[in-house]
Design a protein around this motif. Structure first.
Motif, PDB file in Angstrom:
ATOM      1  N   LEU A  40       0.116  10.445   2.802  1.00 26.02           N
ATOM      2  CA  LEU A  40       1.502  10.108   2.457  1.00 26.02           C
ATOM      3  C   LEU A  40       1.741  10.099   0.949  1.00 26.02           C
ATOM      4  N   GLY A  41       0.687   9.857   0.175  1.00 25.58           N
ATOM      5  CA  GLY A  41       0.784   9.990  -1.263  1.00 25.58           C
ATOM      6  C   GLY A  41       1.163   8.780  -2.087  1.00 25.58           C
ATOM      7  N   PRO A  42       1.116   7.549  -1.566  1.00 25.19           N
ATOM      8  CA  PRO A  42       1.334   6.438  -2.493  1.00 25.19           C
ATOM      9  C   PRO A  42       0.157   6.374  -3.461  1.00 25.19           C
ATOM     10  N   PRO A  43       0.359   5.845  -4.652  1.00 29.55           N
ATOM     11  CA  PRO A  43      -0.747   5.772  -5.611  1.00 29.55           C
ATOM     12  C   PRO A  43      -1.953   5.030  -5.018  1.00 29.55           C
ATOM     13  N   SER A  44      -3.149   5.530  -5.287  1.00 30.16           N
ATOM     14  CA  SER A  44      -4.353   4.906  -4.720  1.00 30.16           C
ATOM     15  C   SER A  44      -4.513   3.457  -5.175  1.00 30.16           C
ATOM     16  N   ALA A  45      -3.957   3.110  -6.312  1.00 27.29           N
ATOM     17  CA  ALA A  45      -4.018   1.712  -6.761  1.00 27.29           C
ATOM     18  C   ALA A  45      -3.249   0.786  -5.808  1.00 27.29           C
ATOM     19  N   ASP A  46      -2.313   1.346  -5.033  1.00 31.37           N
ATOM     20  CA  ASP A  46      -1.515   0.545  -4.089  1.00 31.37           C
ATOM     21  C   ASP A  46      -2.189   0.394  -2.727  1.00 31.37           C
ATOM     22  N   TRP A  47      -3.201   1.178  -2.426  1.00 37.19           N
ATOM     23  CA  TRP A  47      -3.811   1.177  -1.097  1.00 37.19           C
ATOM     24  C   TRP A  47      -4.338  -0.186  -0.670  1.00 37.19           C
ATOM     25  N   PRO A  48      -5.049  -0.911  -1.532  1.00 37.53           N
ATOM     26  CA  PRO A  48      -5.526  -2.236  -1.082  1.00 37.53           C
ATOM     27  C   PRO A  48      -4.379  -3.178  -0.707  1.00 37.53           C
ATOM     28  N   ARG A  49      -3.306  -3.140  -1.463  1.00 40.49           N
ATOM     29  CA  ARG A  49      -2.161  -4.004  -1.146  1.00 40.49           C
ATOM     30  C   ARG A  49      -1.514  -3.576   0.172  1.00 40.49           C
ATOM     31  N   LEU A  50      -1.390  -2.286   0.400  1.00 42.44           N
ATOM     32  CA  LEU A  50      -0.827  -1.806   1.665  1.00 42.44           C
ATOM     33  C   LEU A  50      -1.692  -2.245   2.844  1.00 42.44           C
ATOM     34  N   THR A  52      -3.655  -4.915   2.975  1.00 40.68           N
ATOM     35  CA  THR A  52      -3.452  -6.355   3.145  1.00 40.68           C
ATOM     36  C   THR A  52      -2.118  -6.642   3.819  1.00 40.68           C
ATOM     37  N   LEU A  53      -1.074  -5.978   3.383  1.00 42.63           N
ATOM     38  CA  LEU A  53       0.250  -6.204   3.969  1.00 42.63           C
ATOM     39  C   LEU A  53       0.299  -5.804   5.435  1.00 42.63           C
ATOM     40  N   THR A  54      -0.349  -4.714   5.797  1.00 44.33           N
ATOM     41  CA  THR A  54      -0.334  -4.316   7.214  1.00 44.33           C
ATOM     42  C   THR A  54      -1.086  -5.331   8.062  1.00 44.33           C
ATOM     43  N   HIS A  55      -2.182  -5.860   7.540  1.00 38.25           N
ATOM     44  CA  HIS A  55      -2.919  -6.894   8.279  1.00 38.25           C
ATOM     45  C   HIS A  55      -2.053  -8.138   8.482  1.00 38.25           C
ATOM     46  N   GLU A  56      -1.288  -8.491   7.476  1.00 40.83           N
ATOM     47  CA  GLU A  56      -0.433  -9.675   7.581  1.00 40.83           C
ATOM     48  C   GLU A  56       0.795  -9.406   8.450  1.00 40.83           C
ATOM     49  N   GLN A  57       1.307  -8.204   8.392  1.00 42.33           N
ATOM     50  CA  GLN A  57       2.503  -7.877   9.161  1.00 42.33           C
ATOM     51  C   GLN A  57       2.238  -7.965  10.657  1.00 42.33           C
ATOM     52  N   ALA A  71       5.435 -16.531   9.320  1.00 42.90           N
ATOM     53  CA  ALA A  71       5.964 -16.523   7.954  1.00 42.90           C
ATOM     54  C   ALA A  71       5.263 -15.453   7.117  1.00 42.90           C
ATOM     55  N   ARG A  72       3.938 -15.348   7.258  1.00 41.51           N
ATOM     56  CA  ARG A  72       3.196 -14.319   6.531  1.00 41.51           C
ATOM     57  C   ARG A  72       3.615 -12.926   6.984  1.00 41.51           C
ATOM     58  N   SER A  73       3.853 -12.761   8.280  1.00 42.35           N
ATOM     59  CA  SER A  73       4.294 -11.480   8.809  1.00 42.35           C
ATOM     60  C   SER A  73       5.668 -11.108   8.254  1.00 42.35           C
ATOM     61  N   ASP A  74       6.577 -12.070   8.243  1.00 45.07           N
ATOM     62  CA  ASP A  74       7.922 -11.816   7.702  1.00 45.07           C
ATOM     63  C   ASP A  74       7.856 -11.424   6.223  1.00 45.07           C
ATOM     64  N   ALA A  75       7.046 -12.145   5.452  1.00 49.28           N
ATOM     65  CA  ALA A  75       6.928 -11.842   4.025  1.00 49.28           C
ATOM     66  C   ALA A  75       6.310 -10.456   3.816  1.00 49.28           C
ATOM     67  N   ALA A  76       5.288 -10.136   4.606  1.00 51.12           N
ATOM     68  CA  ALA A  76       4.643  -8.824   4.489  1.00 51.12           C
ATOM     69  C   ALA A  76       5.614  -7.714   4.879  1.00 51.12           C
ATOM     70  N   THR A  77       6.378  -7.926   5.936  1.00 54.71           N
ATOM     71  CA  THR A  77       7.356  -6.923   6.373  1.00 54.71           C
ATOM     72  C   THR A  77       8.388  -6.678   5.279  1.00 54.71           C
ATOM     73  N   VAL A 129       2.019   4.076   8.852  1.00 53.70           N
ATOM     74  CA  VAL A 129       1.034   3.251   8.149  1.00 53.70           C
ATOM     75  C   VAL A 129       0.507   2.147   9.047  1.00 53.70           C
ATOM     76  N   LEU A 130       1.392   1.433   9.716  1.00 49.78           N
ATOM     77  CA  LEU A 130       0.948   0.344  10.586  1.00 49.78           C
ATOM     78  C   LEU A 130       0.069   0.867  11.723  1.00 49.78           C
ATOM     79  N   ALA A 131       0.484   1.940  12.340  1.00 47.40           N
ATOM     80  CA  ALA A 131      -0.286   2.490  13.454  1.00 47.40           C
ATOM     81  C   ALA A 131      -1.628   3.031  12.975  1.00 47.40           C
ATOM     82  N   ALA A 132      -1.630   3.723  11.866  1.00 51.70           N
ATOM     83  CA  ALA A 132      -2.869   4.337  11.385  1.00 51.70           C
ATOM     84  C   ALA A 132      -3.875   3.312  10.900  1.00 51.70           C
TER      85      ALA A 132
END
Length: 163
Positions: A40-50, A52-57, A71-77, A129-132
């Motif tokens: 998808l091409g987001p910067p590789s520096a963003d991958w760890p945050r993505l 983490t966010l998918t795990h929380e979502q 609450a964590r899911s809502d914030a991550a979403t 992203v979420l599915a993958a």
């Protein structure tokens, strides 16, 4: 793609020399984010945050999520929405040869309202992203656990085809 897999497996191979080798942390969590991130091409520096966010979502998809998980899911979403809407806007301004840019071109043909088109592309990127990430990480870890518990299960039979 093979260089990513090779690098992850090399790290997994080397890690026992300096401590533990956790397949889940070193491969199952890293391979999906590197694969989908590279695609998808987001910067590789963003991958760890993505990751983490998918795990929380996905807490909202638990059978009985507690209020803290919701609450964590809502914030991550919300953060994922902001992230991918910004990525869609950036790709709209600077299209590339990537799925998000292609989805924008496709939705622009289907939907004259750019806000609605961008929203559709956001939902598609989020779904991918979420599915993958979640599915692949879980399948890889489960597969390795099953092979550790029953190594014979991984043996190829004469009827097994290799790819």
């Amino acid at each position: 793609m093979s260089h990513i897999v090779d690098g992850l497996l090399d790290t997994l191979h080397e890690r026992p020399r300096s401590g533990e080798a956790d397949f889940s942390a070193l491969v199952s969590e890293e391979l999906p984010v590197a694969t989908i991130g590279g695609r998808l091409g987001p910067p590789s520096a963003d991958w760890p945050r993505l990751r983490t966010l998918t795990h929380e979502q996905v807490f909202s998809q638990e059978l009985l999520p507690n209020p803290s998980q919701l609450a964590r899911s809502d914030a991550a979403t919300a953060e994922l929405r902001t992230y991918f809407m910004e990525l869609v806007r950036e790709r709209r301004e600077h299209p590339g040869d990537d799925p998000i840019s292609e989805w924008i071109r496709t939705w622009d043909e289907l939907e004259p309202d750019r806000d609605k088109a961008d929203e559709a592309v956001y939902f598609l990127a989020l779904f991918v992203v979420l599915a993958a990430l979640e599915t692949t990480a879980t399948v890889l870890s489960t597969m390795v656990l099953l092979l550790v518990e029953d190594p014979a299960a991984g043996a190829c039979s004469p009827n097994t085809r290799t790819l």
